[in-house]
Scaffold this motif. Structure first.
Motif, PDB file in Angstrom:
ATOM      1  N   VAL A   1       7.624  -5.185  -5.402  1.00 42.48           N
ATOM      2  CA  VAL A   1       7.247  -4.577  -4.068  1.00 42.48           C
ATOM      3  C   VAL A   1       7.339  -2.951  -4.399  1.00 42.48           C
ATOM      4  N   GLY A   2       5.373  -2.092  -3.818  1.00 47.69           N
ATOM      5  CA  GLY A   2       5.756  -0.650  -3.880  1.00 47.69           C
ATOM      6  C   GLY A   2       6.564   0.016  -3.737  1.00 47.69           C
ATOM      7  N   ASN A   3       6.359   1.232  -4.206  1.00 44.64           N
ATOM      8  CA  ASN A   3       7.609   2.114  -4.621  1.00 44.64           C
ATOM      9  C   ASN A   3       8.303   2.627  -2.687  1.00 44.64           C
ATOM     10  N   THR A   4       6.864   2.973  -2.126  1.00 49.51           N
ATOM     11  CA  THR A   4       6.979   4.280  -1.456  1.00 49.51           C
ATOM     12  C   THR A   4       7.099   3.616  -0.205  1.00 49.51           C
TER      13      THR A   4
ATOM     14  N   ASP B   1       6.373  -2.051  12.718  1.00 50.54           N
ATOM     15  CA  ASP B   1       6.646  -1.035  11.968  1.00 50.54           C
ATOM     16  C   ASP B   1       5.533  -0.587  10.566  1.00 50.54           C
ATOM     17  N   GLY B   2       4.970  -1.387  10.148  1.00 55.28           N
ATOM     18  CA  GLY B   2       4.347  -1.629   9.161  1.00 55.28           C
ATOM     19  C   GLY B   2       4.707  -2.194   8.470  1.00 55.28           C
ATOM     20  N   SER B   3       4.118  -2.205   6.449  1.00 52.75           N
ATOM     21  CA  SER B   3       5.280  -2.853   5.803  1.00 52.75           C
ATOM     22  C   SER B   3       4.404  -1.834   4.477  1.00 52.75           C
ATOM     23  N   ILE B   4       4.688  -3.049   3.523  1.00 52.12           N
ATOM     24  CA  ILE B   4       4.695  -2.510   1.751  1.00 52.12           C
ATOM     25  C   ILE B   4       4.310  -3.469   1.101  1.00 52.12           C
ATOM     26  N   PRO B   5       3.351  -3.680   0.293  1.00 52.09           N
ATOM     27  CA  PRO B   5       3.186  -4.358  -0.372  1.00 52.09           C
ATOM     28  C   PRO B   5       3.693  -5.210  -0.943  1.00 52.09           C
ATOM     29  N   THR B   6       3.767  -6.380  -1.734  1.00 50.82           N
ATOM     30  CA  THR B   6       4.392  -7.393  -2.276  1.00 50.82           C
ATOM     31  C   THR B   6       3.552  -7.759  -3.647  1.00 50.82           C
ATOM     32  N   TYR B   7       4.219  -8.270  -4.914  1.00 45.54           N
ATOM     33  CA  TYR B   7       3.629  -8.851  -5.630  1.00 45.54           C
ATOM     34  C   TYR B   7       4.569  -9.694  -5.882  1.00 45.54           C
ATOM     35  N   PRO B   8       3.683 -10.729  -7.070  1.00 46.86           N
ATOM     36  CA  PRO B   8       4.176 -11.916  -7.189  1.00 46.86           C
ATOM     37  C   PRO B   8       5.252 -12.084  -8.372  1.00 46.86           C
TER      38      PRO B   8
ATOM     39  N   PHE C   1      13.144  -3.180   5.158  1.00 46.06           N
ATOM     40  CA  PHE C   1      12.029  -4.059   4.723  1.00 46.06           C
ATOM     41  C   PHE C   1      12.311  -5.354   4.487  1.00 46.06           C
ATOM     42  N   ASP C   2      12.164  -6.116   4.646  1.00 48.04           N
ATOM     43  CA  ASP C   2      12.387  -7.802   3.977  1.00 48.04           C
ATOM     44  C   ASP C   2      11.301  -7.610   2.678  1.00 48.04           C
ATOM     45  N   LEU C   3      12.172  -7.997   1.660  1.00 51.44           N
ATOM     46  CA  LEU C   3      11.449  -8.300   0.243  1.00 51.44           C
ATOM     47  C   LEU C   3      10.386  -9.118   0.319  1.00 51.44           C
TER      48      LEU C   3
ATOM     49  N   ARG D   1      22.079  -5.954  -6.742  1.00 55.08           N
ATOM     50  CA  ARG D   1      21.993  -5.336  -5.476  1.00 55.08           C
ATOM     51  C   ARG D   1      20.768  -4.366  -5.802  1.00 55.08           C
ATOM     52  N   GLY D   2      20.362  -4.011  -7.287  1.00 59.02           N
ATOM     53  CA  GLY D   2      20.047  -3.157  -7.898  1.00 59.02           C
ATOM     54  C   GLY D   2      18.725  -2.999  -6.970  1.00 59.02           C
ATOM     55  N   SER D   3      17.808  -1.963  -8.355  1.00 61.77           N
ATOM     56  CA  SER D   3      16.796  -1.936  -8.989  1.00 61.77           C
ATOM     57  C   SER D   3      16.172  -0.802 -10.524  1.00 61.77           C
ATOM     58  N   ARG D   4      14.804  -1.284 -10.721  1.00 63.06           N
ATOM     59  CA  ARG D   4      14.263  -0.924 -11.829  1.00 63.06           C
ATOM     60  C   ARG D   4      12.292   0.090 -11.002  1.00 63.06           C
ATOM     61  N   VAL D   5      12.605   1.533 -11.221  1.00 62.27           N
ATOM     62  CA  VAL D   5      10.892   1.093 -10.887  1.00 62.27           C
ATOM     63  C   VAL D   5       9.804   0.369 -11.839  1.00 62.27           C
ATOM     64  N   VAL D   6       8.741   0.105 -11.873  1.00 61.41           N
ATOM     65  CA  VAL D   6       7.739   0.105 -12.715  1.00 61.41           C
ATOM     66  C   VAL D   6       6.530   0.381 -12.790  1.00 61.41           C
ATOM     67  N   LYS D   7       6.112   1.777 -14.202  1.00 58.51           N
ATOM     68  CA  LYS D   7       4.719   2.308 -13.425  1.00 58.51           C
ATOM     69  C   LYS D   7       3.886   1.268 -13.892  1.00 58.51           C
ATOM     70  N   THR D   8       2.686   1.159 -13.000  1.00 58.65           N
ATOM     71  CA  THR D   8       1.468   0.351 -12.530  1.00 58.65           C
ATOM     72  C   THR D   8       0.101   1.336 -12.645  1.00 58.65           C
ATOM     73  N   ARG D   9      -1.070   0.366 -12.864  1.00 53.89           N
ATOM     74  CA  ARG D   9      -2.282   1.274 -12.419  1.00 53.89           C
ATOM     75  C   ARG D   9      -2.024   1.397 -11.419  1.00 53.89           C
ATOM     76  N   ALA D  10      -1.837   0.441 -10.121  1.00 54.62           N
ATOM     77  CA  ALA D  10      -1.827   0.515  -9.149  1.00 54.62           C
ATOM     78  C   ALA D  10      -0.176   1.272  -8.047  1.00 54.62           C
ATOM     79  N   GLY D  11       0.504   1.851  -9.457  1.00 53.60           N
ATOM     80  CA  GLY D  11       1.318   3.262  -8.897  1.00 53.60           C
ATOM     81  C   GLY D  11       2.803   2.546  -8.810  1.00 53.60           C
ATOM     82  N   CYS D  12       4.030   3.206  -8.709  1.00 53.93           N
ATOM     83  CA  CYS D  12       5.086   2.846  -9.145  1.00 53.93           C
ATOM     84  C   CYS D  12       5.795   1.278  -8.344  1.00 53.93           C
ATOM     85  N   LEU D  13       5.699   0.444  -8.361  1.00 56.88           N
ATOM     86  CA  LEU D  13       6.520  -0.625  -7.889  1.00 56.88           C
ATOM     87  C   LEU D  13       7.893  -0.623  -8.320  1.00 56.88           C
ATOM     88  N   ALA D  14       8.456  -1.739  -7.150  1.00 55.95           N
ATOM     89  CA  ALA D  14       9.960  -1.707  -7.379  1.00 55.95           C
ATOM     90  C   ALA D  14      10.312  -2.532  -7.400  1.00 55.95           C
TER      91      ALA D  14
END
Length: 110
Positions: free
Chosen positions: A40-43, A82-89, A70-72, A15-28
């Protein structure tokens, strides 16, 4: 797919998270209570809140600034428009977290 090793699954508590910095910005990267992982996108698109600081429940995260959920799996916000956030495989292999490099690169080029 080309995969990037971003760490061990035990680096993220249940039930936790970590931030990963990429060229696309920070991912969570989130880990659920059942040890599933999602990237997913962190913002938050509504008020710019850092989703990595939100509360993980089931396969969702709640924005720490205004409680938008947000649904992960899909990135969709609760509610029809209500919008969305990007998801990454992302996958787990031998305890290592692997993020799809191509999807991150594609988002940074867009």
């Amino acid at each position: 797919m080309s995969w990037i090793d971003i760490g061990h699954i035990d680096d993220i508590p249940l039930r936790g998270s970590r931030v990963v910095k990429t060229r696309a910005g920070c991912l969570a990267v989130f880990r659920t209570a059942e040890a599933e992982v999602f990237a997913v996108g962190n913002t938050c698109p509504h008020k710019g809140g850092p989703l990595s600081e939100g509360i993980v429940h089931g396969t969702s995260v709640t924005c720490p600034l205004h409680n938008m959920i947000f649904d992960l799996e899909t990135g969709q916000a609760q509610g029809a428009d209500d919008g969305s956030i990007p998801t990454y495989p992302i996958r787990i292999e031998a305890g290592r977290l692997l993020l799809d490099a191509a999807s991150v690169a594609q988002r940074s080029a867009a």
